[in-house]
Design a protein around this motif. Structure first.
Motif, PDB file in Angstrom:
ATOM      1  N   GLY A 212     -65.532 -23.047  41.481  1.00  0.00           N
ATOM      2  CA  GLY A 212     -65.697 -23.514  42.860  1.00  0.00           C
ATOM      3  C   GLY A 212     -64.393 -23.390  43.629  1.00  0.00           C
ATOM      4  O   GLY A 212     -64.311 -22.736  44.666  1.00  0.00           O
ATOM      5  N   ASP A 215     -63.130 -19.601  43.892  1.00  0.00           N
ATOM      6  CA  ASP A 215     -63.743 -18.733  44.902  1.00  0.00           C
ATOM      7  C   ASP A 215     -63.451 -19.211  46.322  1.00  0.00           C
ATOM      8  O   ASP A 215     -63.193 -18.400  47.215  1.00  0.00           O
ATOM      9  CB  ASP A 215     -65.255 -18.641  44.680  1.00  0.00           C
ATOM     10  N   THR A 216     -63.483 -20.529  46.505  1.00  0.00           N
ATOM     11  CA  THR A 216     -63.237 -21.081  47.837  1.00  0.00           C
ATOM     12  C   THR A 216     -61.841 -20.710  48.331  1.00  0.00           C
ATOM     13  O   THR A 216     -61.603 -20.633  49.532  1.00  0.00           O
ATOM     14  CB  THR A 216     -63.392 -22.621  47.810  1.00  0.00           C
ATOM     15  N   LEU A 268     -75.531 -30.564  54.861  1.00  0.00           N
ATOM     16  CA  LEU A 268     -75.525 -29.697  53.677  1.00  0.00           C
ATOM     17  C   LEU A 268     -76.688 -28.706  53.725  1.00  0.00           C
ATOM     18  O   LEU A 268     -76.554 -27.535  53.376  1.00  0.00           O
ATOM     19  CB  LEU A 268     -75.606 -30.537  52.395  1.00  0.00           C
ATOM     20  N   ALA A 271     -75.997 -25.979  56.316  1.00  0.00           N
ATOM     21  CA  ALA A 271     -75.017 -25.021  55.793  1.00  0.00           C
ATOM     22  C   ALA A 271     -75.678 -24.078  54.794  1.00  0.00           C
ATOM     23  O   ALA A 271     -75.465 -22.860  54.826  1.00  0.00           O
ATOM     24  CB  ALA A 271     -73.857 -25.760  55.141  1.00  0.00           C
ATOM     25  N   LYS A 272     -76.496 -24.629  53.915  1.00  0.00           N
ATOM     26  CA  LYS A 272     -77.167 -23.796  52.906  1.00  0.00           C
ATOM     27  C   LYS A 272     -78.086 -22.765  53.562  1.00  0.00           C
ATOM     28  O   LYS A 272     -78.079 -21.585  53.204  1.00  0.00           O
ATOM     29  CB  LYS A 272     -77.953 -24.671  51.926  1.00  0.00           C
ATOM     30  N   ARG A 275     -75.951 -20.094  55.289  1.00  0.00           N
ATOM     31  CA  ARG A 275     -75.280 -19.190  54.349  1.00  0.00           C
ATOM     32  C   ARG A 275     -76.277 -18.275  53.640  1.00  0.00           C
ATOM     33  O   ARG A 275     -76.059 -17.068  53.525  1.00  0.00           O
ATOM     34  CB  ARG A 275     -74.487 -19.981  53.316  1.00  0.00           C
ATOM     35  N   ASP A 276     -77.381 -18.871  53.172  1.00  0.00           N
ATOM     36  CA  ASP A 276     -78.372 -18.061  52.450  1.00  0.00           C
ATOM     37  C   ASP A 276     -78.971 -16.983  53.352  1.00  0.00           C
ATOM     38  O   ASP A 276     -79.382 -15.925  52.877  1.00  0.00           O
ATOM     39  CB  ASP A 276     -79.473 -18.955  51.866  1.00  0.00           C
ATOM     40  N   ASN A 282     -76.789 -13.844  46.581  1.00  0.00           N
ATOM     41  CA  ASN A 282     -75.716 -14.809  46.383  1.00  0.00           C
ATOM     42  C   ASN A 282     -74.674 -14.347  45.392  1.00  0.00           C
ATOM     43  O   ASN A 282     -73.655 -14.993  45.198  1.00  0.00           O
ATOM     44  CB  ASN A 282     -76.334 -16.106  45.871  1.00  0.00           C
TER      45      ASN A 282
ATOM     46  N   GLY B 125     -71.021 -24.392  35.528  1.00  0.00           N
ATOM     47  CA  GLY B 125     -72.277 -24.304  36.269  1.00  0.00           C
ATOM     48  C   GLY B 125     -72.207 -23.236  37.332  1.00  0.00           C
ATOM     49  O   GLY B 125     -71.416 -22.305  37.243  1.00  0.00           O
ATOM     50  N   GLU B 127     -73.852 -22.317  41.698  1.00  0.00           N
ATOM     51  CA  GLU B 127     -74.598 -22.848  42.827  1.00  0.00           C
ATOM     52  C   GLU B 127     -76.102 -22.712  42.592  1.00  0.00           C
ATOM     53  O   GLU B 127     -76.902 -23.201  43.383  1.00  0.00           O
ATOM     54  CB  GLU B 127     -74.169 -22.158  44.137  1.00  0.00           C
ATOM     55  N   LYS B 128     -76.467 -22.060  41.490  1.00  0.00           N
ATOM     56  CA  LYS B 128     -77.873 -21.879  41.145  1.00  0.00           C
ATOM     57  C   LYS B 128     -78.434 -23.155  40.504  1.00  0.00           C
ATOM     58  O   LYS B 128     -77.694 -23.959  39.962  1.00  0.00           O
ATOM     59  CB  LYS B 128     -78.028 -20.718  40.169  1.00  0.00           C
ATOM     60  N   ARG B 218     -69.295 -19.833  49.040  1.00  0.00           N
ATOM     61  CA  ARG B 218     -70.332 -19.663  48.010  1.00  0.00           C
ATOM     62  C   ARG B 218     -70.967 -20.989  47.601  1.00  0.00           C
ATOM     63  O   ARG B 218     -72.192 -21.116  47.552  1.00  0.00           O
ATOM     64  CB  ARG B 218     -69.772 -18.965  46.762  1.00  0.00           C
ATOM     65  N   VAL B 219     -70.137 -21.989  47.328  1.00  0.00           N
ATOM     66  CA  VAL B 219     -70.667 -23.252  46.819  1.00  0.00           C
ATOM     67  C   VAL B 219     -71.572 -23.970  47.821  1.00  0.00           C
ATOM     68  O   VAL B 219     -72.367 -24.817  47.430  1.00  0.00           O
ATOM     69  CB  VAL B 219     -69.534 -24.179  46.336  1.00  0.00           C
ATOM     70  N   ALA B 220     -71.459 -23.610  49.112  1.00  0.00           N
ATOM     71  CA  ALA B 220     -72.324 -24.238  50.131  1.00  0.00           C
ATOM     72  C   ALA B 220     -73.786 -23.870  49.935  1.00  0.00           C
ATOM     73  O   ALA B 220     -74.667 -24.465  50.547  1.00  0.00           O
ATOM     74  CB  ALA B 220     -71.858 -23.854  51.535  1.00  0.00           C
ATOM     75  N   SER B 221     -74.061 -22.896  49.073  1.00  0.00           N
ATOM     76  CA  SER B 221     -75.453 -22.557  48.747  1.00  0.00           C
ATOM     77  C   SER B 221     -76.008 -23.441  47.637  1.00  0.00           C
ATOM     78  O   SER B 221     -77.157 -23.281  47.229  1.00  0.00           O
ATOM     79  CB  SER B 221     -75.567 -21.082  48.335  1.00  0.00           C
ATOM     80  N   GLY B 222     -75.192 -24.377  47.156  1.00  0.00           N
ATOM     81  CA  GLY B 222     -75.668 -25.312  46.125  1.00  0.00           C
ATOM     82  C   GLY B 222     -76.759 -26.232  46.660  1.00  0.00           C
ATOM     83  O   GLY B 222     -76.991 -26.308  47.870  1.00  0.00           O
ATOM     84  N   GLU B 292     -71.250 -26.825  40.533  1.00  0.00           N
ATOM     85  CA  GLU B 292     -71.360 -27.215  41.936  1.00  0.00           C
ATOM     86  C   GLU B 292     -72.318 -26.296  42.641  1.00  0.00           C
ATOM     87  O   GLU B 292     -72.300 -25.140  42.527  1.00  0.00           O
ATOM     88  CB  GLU B 292     -70.006 -27.184  42.635  1.00  0.00           C
TER      89      GLU B 292
END
Lengths: 292, 292
Positions: A212, A215-216, A268, A271-272, A275-276, A282, B125, B127-128, B218-222, B292
């Motif tokens: 996390g 990548d961030t 949240l 945002a998802k 982004r998606d 992904n 883990g 974001e899936k 990326r993690v915002a797709s969690g 995450e």
């Protein structure tokens, strides 16, 4: 053969990748690389990204049909002013700078009437630096922003658009102002956030970070000198982007303070969904890459 | 055979990966999966992540030597209270929750004297979500935080540490308080920043984003539901982490406003040095992954 002589000033990650991509597709008769660093030219020659490597701009530029400015953004304007005096009549000058407002304005003011300038920015790259990370497929599937101006000869605009399409990019036209506003949001803001995030995490906690955090903050490993110049040239837009982010962060913090999980969940979710909708796949192996 | 009967409550991404990892290494005689969702159990059975799938906790728990709570964090405490009454004497209860303070405190208050509880959090883990993304190698090389308490029988602590080591993880001991402070910085803050970043970018600009924006967010797709519960359980620490980030962002903005490129460059350099020191291999294919 689509192009005769192309001169790449600054055969680094982007310039070198242009050379390799031209070669792979057999698009240019001669590619001349210009750099003050002998080691860069040696590497570019060894990788076959350029045919000829010279340190002297005069020689490199005078026979070129297209001159590509691929140095860091703070060098582009200075180099352009020098190059313009040396170019042959009817040749085209272009650049690959990550900012466009200053660059296009300054170069347009200094261009000769018998030489065309077309600003461009292939939104491709990585946090890596140098020709050793160049790839002939770097622009495959990427977006290249081209910034037409009233001064552009249509044929020059067509030639540069054609060049990027042949290298695999999707070409879109934006004004320099539009370009810089958009890039402030989608590239410059993520970069500064990544740097701030790393600096905000307590040093002794950093080693607990995993994918996390990795990548961030990936882009924070980019070249600081290169990035400070980008920030310098897109100052006003980036300040606005920071303000937008501050609003979001303050909202998030207030929801936490007020234990408002419903609003938090909505943030949240929003945002998802956003982004998606953009990054359908992904996967972190996605092809499009932005220069940062 | 290291373990007799292991019961996994919630065989999703993490629970399913535990099952697959136990199977691959031939570590448990019987793995029982518990879920209210028949489809989850079917998938887990089909993937061979569990031997038996049941919806009834009573049956699943009564013969288990180890019960692993692998539901979302807001379900863990509730489920634990139910499970504790049903466990056999000398069995061990453990969890994989991304927060530890609330969970360890609540479960420790409710544990029976003849049952041990050992809190754990494998920092792995993606974001899936769901057992379909489970992998037998998910924990290979990851860090698993184990939170010993005064109430822990040494043997129970050893058993759970041994379990995670056998699954490929590096085990470290932290207090629940330390864990939650650290994770607020290195995992929860990056997650909320990613969400805020996506929400801060103008909708019509999003499609111009490339690998920089993609990776930074990326993690915002969690899963929003899962994450709102994590934020809920680590509220105070996360607020402090947001404040730290705000200080950095404000500093960055002020440098831009005052055209202080020297300080700006120092910020970027400091971030690069810190990041490169942690993520030596800058590759996005790195193995360690955080949940995450």
């Amino acid at each position: 053969m689509h192009f005769e002589t192309i001169c790449i000033i600054g055969p680094g990650l982007i310039g070198g990748s242009i050379g390799l991509a031209l070669k792979k597709r057999n698009l240019a008769r001669t590619i001349i690389g210009v750099s003050q660093r002998a080691s860069s030219l040696e590497k570019a020659l060894k990788m076959n990204a350029i045919d000829i490597g010279v340190s002297c701009i005069d020689k490199a530029v005078k026979d070129a049909d297209i001159v590509i400015l691929a140095t860091s953004v703070n060098q582009i304007i200075k180099t352009a002013k020098e190059v313009i005096q040396l170019m042959k009549s009817n040749a085209i000058l272009t650049d690959v700078g990550s900012t466009k407002n200053c660059i296009v304005e300054q170069i347009t003011q200094n261009i000769r009437s018998d030489v065309a300038f077309v600003g461009a920015h292939p939104i491709a790259g990585s946090e890596k630096k140098g020709v050793e990370f160049a790839s002939p497929d770097l622009f495959e599937g990427c977006t290249c922003v081209v910034t037409p101006s009233q001064l552009n000869h249509t044929s020059a605009l067509d030639t540069i658009s054609c060049l990027w399409k042949l290298l695999g990019a999707k070409v879109i036209y934006l004004t320099p102002e539009q370009h810089d506003k958009i890039l402030a949001d989608v590239s410059h803001l993520p970069h500064l956030v990544a740097s701030c995030l790393i600096n905000a995490v307590k040093k002794e906690y950093l080693s607990y970070g995993a994918s996390g955090l990795r990548d961030t903050t990936r882009v924070a490993s980019g070249d600081p000198e290169l990035w400070v110049d980008i920030f310098d040239q897109n100052r006003e837009n980036i300040i606005q982007s920071i303000d937008q982010l501050m609003v979001e962060l303050t909202g998030f913090k207030n929801d936490l303070l007020h234990k408002d999980n419903t609003t938090l969940l909505n943030r949240l979710r929003m945002a998802k969904v956003s982004r998606d909708s953009v990054f359908h796949n992904n996967s972190i192996h996605q092809k499009n890459q932005i220069k940062e």
